[in-house]
Design an enzyme around this catalytic site. Structure first.
Site, PDB file in Angstrom:
ATOM      1  N   THR A 156      93.058 -11.585 -21.192  1.00 57.66           N
ATOM      2  CA  THR A 156      91.755 -11.244 -21.780  1.00 57.66           C
ATOM      3  C   THR A 156      90.683 -11.690 -20.801  1.00 57.66           C
ATOM      4  OG1 THR A 156      92.616 -11.606 -24.004  1.00 57.66           O
ATOM      5  CG2 THR A 156      90.232 -11.570 -23.760  1.00 57.66           C
ATOM      6  N   LYS A 186      86.619 -18.561 -26.292  1.00 61.60           N
ATOM      7  CA  LYS A 186      86.718 -17.871 -24.994  1.00 61.60           C
ATOM      8  C   LYS A 186      86.318 -16.397 -25.144  1.00 61.60           C
ATOM      9  CE  LYS A 186      89.911 -15.881 -21.756  1.00 61.60           C
ATOM     10  NZ  LYS A 186      91.234 -15.560 -21.310  1.00 61.60           N
ATOM     11  N   LYS A 200      89.114  -5.146 -27.251  1.00 64.57           N
ATOM     12  CA  LYS A 200      89.578  -6.498 -27.639  1.00 64.57           C
ATOM     13  C   LYS A 200      88.371  -7.405 -27.934  1.00 64.57           C
ATOM     14  CE  LYS A 200      91.966 -10.479 -27.180  1.00 64.57           C
ATOM     15  NZ  LYS A 200      93.038 -10.979 -27.946  1.00 64.57           N
TER      16      LYS A 200
HETATM   17  P1  NAD Z   1      98.458 -20.151 -20.975  1.00 64.73           P
HETATM   18  O1  NAD Z   1      97.437 -21.063 -20.406  1.00 64.73           O
HETATM   19  O2  NAD Z   1      99.493 -20.684 -21.883  1.00 64.73           O
HETATM   20  O3  NAD Z   1      99.225 -19.364 -19.791  1.00 64.73           O
HETATM   21  C1  NAD Z   1      98.622 -18.952 -18.602  1.00 64.73           C
HETATM   22  C2  NAD Z   1      99.626 -19.198 -17.487  1.00 64.73           C
HETATM   23  O4  NAD Z   1      99.036 -18.745 -16.266  1.00 64.73           O
HETATM   24  C3  NAD Z   1      99.966 -20.683 -17.300  1.00 64.73           C
HETATM   25  O5  NAD Z   1     101.372 -20.862 -17.332  1.00 64.73           O
HETATM   26  C4  NAD Z   1      99.382 -21.016 -15.930  1.00 64.73           C
HETATM   27  O6  NAD Z   1     100.138 -22.009 -15.218  1.00 64.73           O
HETATM   28  C5  NAD Z   1      99.437 -19.666 -15.257  1.00 64.73           C
HETATM   29  N1  NAD Z   1      98.549 -19.541 -14.097  1.00 64.73           N
HETATM   30  C6  NAD Z   1      97.299 -20.048 -13.918  1.00 64.73           C
HETATM   31  N2  NAD Z   1      96.829 -19.709 -12.699  1.00 64.73           N
HETATM   32  C7  NAD Z   1      97.802 -18.975 -12.107  1.00 64.73           C
HETATM   33  C8  NAD Z   1      97.909 -18.329 -10.849  1.00 64.73           C
HETATM   34  N3  NAD Z   1      96.915 -18.373  -9.950  1.00 64.73           N
HETATM   35  N4  NAD Z   1      99.051 -17.668 -10.556  1.00 64.73           N
HETATM   36  C9  NAD Z   1     100.080 -17.628 -11.456  1.00 64.73           C
HETATM   37  N5  NAD Z   1     100.034 -18.216 -12.665  1.00 64.73           N
HETATM   38  C10 NAD Z   1      98.906 -18.880 -12.989  1.00 64.73           C
HETATM   39  O7  NAD Z   1      97.611 -18.980 -21.678  1.00 64.73           O
HETATM   40  P2  NAD Z   1      98.159 -17.927 -22.755  1.00 64.73           P
HETATM   41  O8  NAD Z   1      97.921 -18.453 -24.130  1.00 64.73           O
HETATM   42  O9  NAD Z   1      99.500 -17.458 -22.339  1.00 64.73           O
HETATM   43  O10 NAD Z   1      97.104 -16.746 -22.545  1.00 64.73           O
HETATM   44  C11 NAD Z   1      97.181 -15.850 -21.452  1.00 64.73           C
HETATM   45  C12 NAD Z   1      96.124 -14.771 -21.652  1.00 64.73           C
HETATM   46  O11 NAD Z   1      96.355 -14.106 -22.894  1.00 64.73           O
HETATM   47  C13 NAD Z   1      94.689 -15.311 -21.733  1.00 64.73           C
HETATM   48  O12 NAD Z   1      93.819 -14.439 -21.046  1.00 64.73           O
HETATM   49  C14 NAD Z   1      94.406 -15.352 -23.220  1.00 64.73           C
HETATM   50  O13 NAD Z   1      93.015 -15.230 -23.512  1.00 64.73           O
HETATM   51  C15 NAD Z   1      95.181 -14.142 -23.696  1.00 64.73           C
HETATM   52  N6  NAD Z   1      95.605 -14.192 -25.107  1.00 64.73           N
HETATM   53  C16 NAD Z   1      96.162 -15.330 -25.618  1.00 64.73           C
HETATM   54  C17 NAD Z   1      96.551 -15.347 -26.957  1.00 64.73           C
HETATM   55  C18 NAD Z   1      97.193 -16.575 -27.563  1.00 64.73           C
HETATM   56  O14 NAD Z   1      97.310 -16.622 -28.798  1.00 64.73           O
HETATM   57  N7  NAD Z   1      97.619 -17.548 -26.783  1.00 64.73           N
HETATM   58  C19 NAD Z   1      96.359 -14.206 -27.765  1.00 64.73           C
HETATM   59  C20 NAD Z   1      95.821 -13.066 -27.196  1.00 64.73           C
HETATM   60  C21 NAD Z   1      95.447 -13.072 -25.861  1.00 64.73           C
END
Ligand code: NAD
Length: 298
Positions: free
Chosen positions: A96, A246, A171
């Site tokens: 997102t 966020k 979204k």
């Molecule tokens: P998270 O923080 O659990 O996972 C993100 C991952 O990206 C981490 O494992 C981190 O180490 C990795 N990362 C960071 N920088 C990096 C890089 N340069 N190269 C490779 N990996 C890297 O976050 P999440 O909850 O999995 O969310 C991911 C996305 O999905 C976000 O944009 C969030 O807004 C969106 N989202 C999350 C949810 C939810 O409920 N968690 C729901 C809908 C959308």
């Protein structure tokens, strides 16, 4: 076998990657966190030390990353996707991020000869685990059609919202509406209770009247009326206030960039910001009712 590079193996990315592997795709994973890489390995992914290594033999690239700045770095950086992936492959960013960032990255991808869509999701971690996410897709019709078979093992719904950036737009607008409706629902329960209304009675009336909405009917912020709502488990699990904040900040930024007046969206961002500051960032977003109650008592 189609080979998918999956960048970002966090709370969402890891179960999404697991569902792709279970459907027979071969996954080449990369994450900056060694723990995330180990978990992906346990699911059967091959993991690599750099984005460049993960993407170089992939047929499709999926990213699930925390922010627009990181997405730009992963796609446009020296070690990034566009410099190292095979010409013409399909890129799917499911993070997102701001609409402008999504459009910037997809324009660069198209200029370099790649297909790219933005495909943010709703459904949270439970949806990612169950393979029932809703994907909101921005991109061309051919790119959307090419992405569908790859998204299917992770999805209950895949909706084409329009050109690049439209997935993010859908979204962010949806979540802005959701936050506003949840705050409104919470205010109505709090005022009703102060006026002597039983919450269950108010629910029975409002959920069948003109006040009905998803936040009230399906995700009621008071314990009792809707058994599956996080209010019945002390607001644990669900969609965290920090993630709602966020999305609201991204929506507010998009409104400012486009000179749009969205006063309720801005106010919702402010209220969720205060709730997160008060230490409620990890609780489900319906816990905003608790934050408002605490304010009444001050
Ligand atoms: P998270 O923080 O659990 O996972 C993100 C991952 O990206 C981490 O494992 C981190 O180490 C990795 N990362 C960071 N920088 C990096 C890089 N340069 N190269 C490779 N990996 C890297 O976050 P999440 O909850 O999995 O969310 C991911 C996305 O999905 C976000 O944009 C969030 O807004 C969106 N989202 C999350 C949810 C939810 O409920 N968690 C729901 C809908 C959308």
């Amino acid at each position: 076998m189609t080979s998918i590079a999956f960048i970002g193996l966090g709370n969402m990315g890891l179960p999404m990657c697991h569902n792709l592997i279970k459907s027979g795709y071969s996954v080449r994973g990369f994450d900056v966190s060694p723990k995330a890489c180990d978990q992906a390995k346990a699911y059967g992914a091959r993991v690599y030390d750099a984005v460049s290594e993960a993407v170089k033999k992939a047929d499709v690239i999926i990213s699930m990353l925390p922010s627009g700045a990181i997405v730009k770095d992963v796609y446009l950086g020296d070690d990034g996707v566009l410099n190292h992936a095979r010409a013409g492959v399909l890129c799917i960013d499911s993070s997102t991020i701001a609409v402008a960032d999504a459009r910037h990255v997809s324009t660069k991808a198209h200029d370099a000869g790649f297909m790219m869509i933005d495909a943010p999701v709703s459904g949270g971690v439970p949806g990612a685990e169950a393979g029932t996410l809703a994907f909101m897709v921005g991109g061309s019709e051919p790119a959307f059609e090419a992405a569908k078979p790859v998204l299917e093992p992770m999805a209950a719904n895949i909706i084409h919202a329009g050109g690049n950036g439209s997935g993010q737009a859908a979204k962010l607008c949806n979540n802005m509406l959701l936050a506003v409706s949840m705050i409104g629902t919470a205010e109505a329960f709090n005022l009703g209770q102060a006026l002597g209304l039983d919450p269950q009675v108010f629910f029975d009336i409002a959920s069948n009247s003109t006040g009905q909405c998803w936040s009230l009917n399906n995700y009621c912020p008071v314990p009792g009326p809707v058994l599956s709502s996080p209010a019945n488990r002390d607001y644990q699990g669900g969609f965290a206030n920090a993630l709602m904040l966020k999305d609201l900040k991204l929506a507010k930024g998009c409104a400012e960039d486009n000179s749009m007046h969205t006063p309720l969206g801005a106010l919702a961002a402010n209220i969720y910001d205060q709730a997160v500051d008060a230490g409620m960032g990890h609780l489900d977003f319906s816990s905003i009712i608790r934050y408002l109650q605490a304010k009444h008592q001050q």
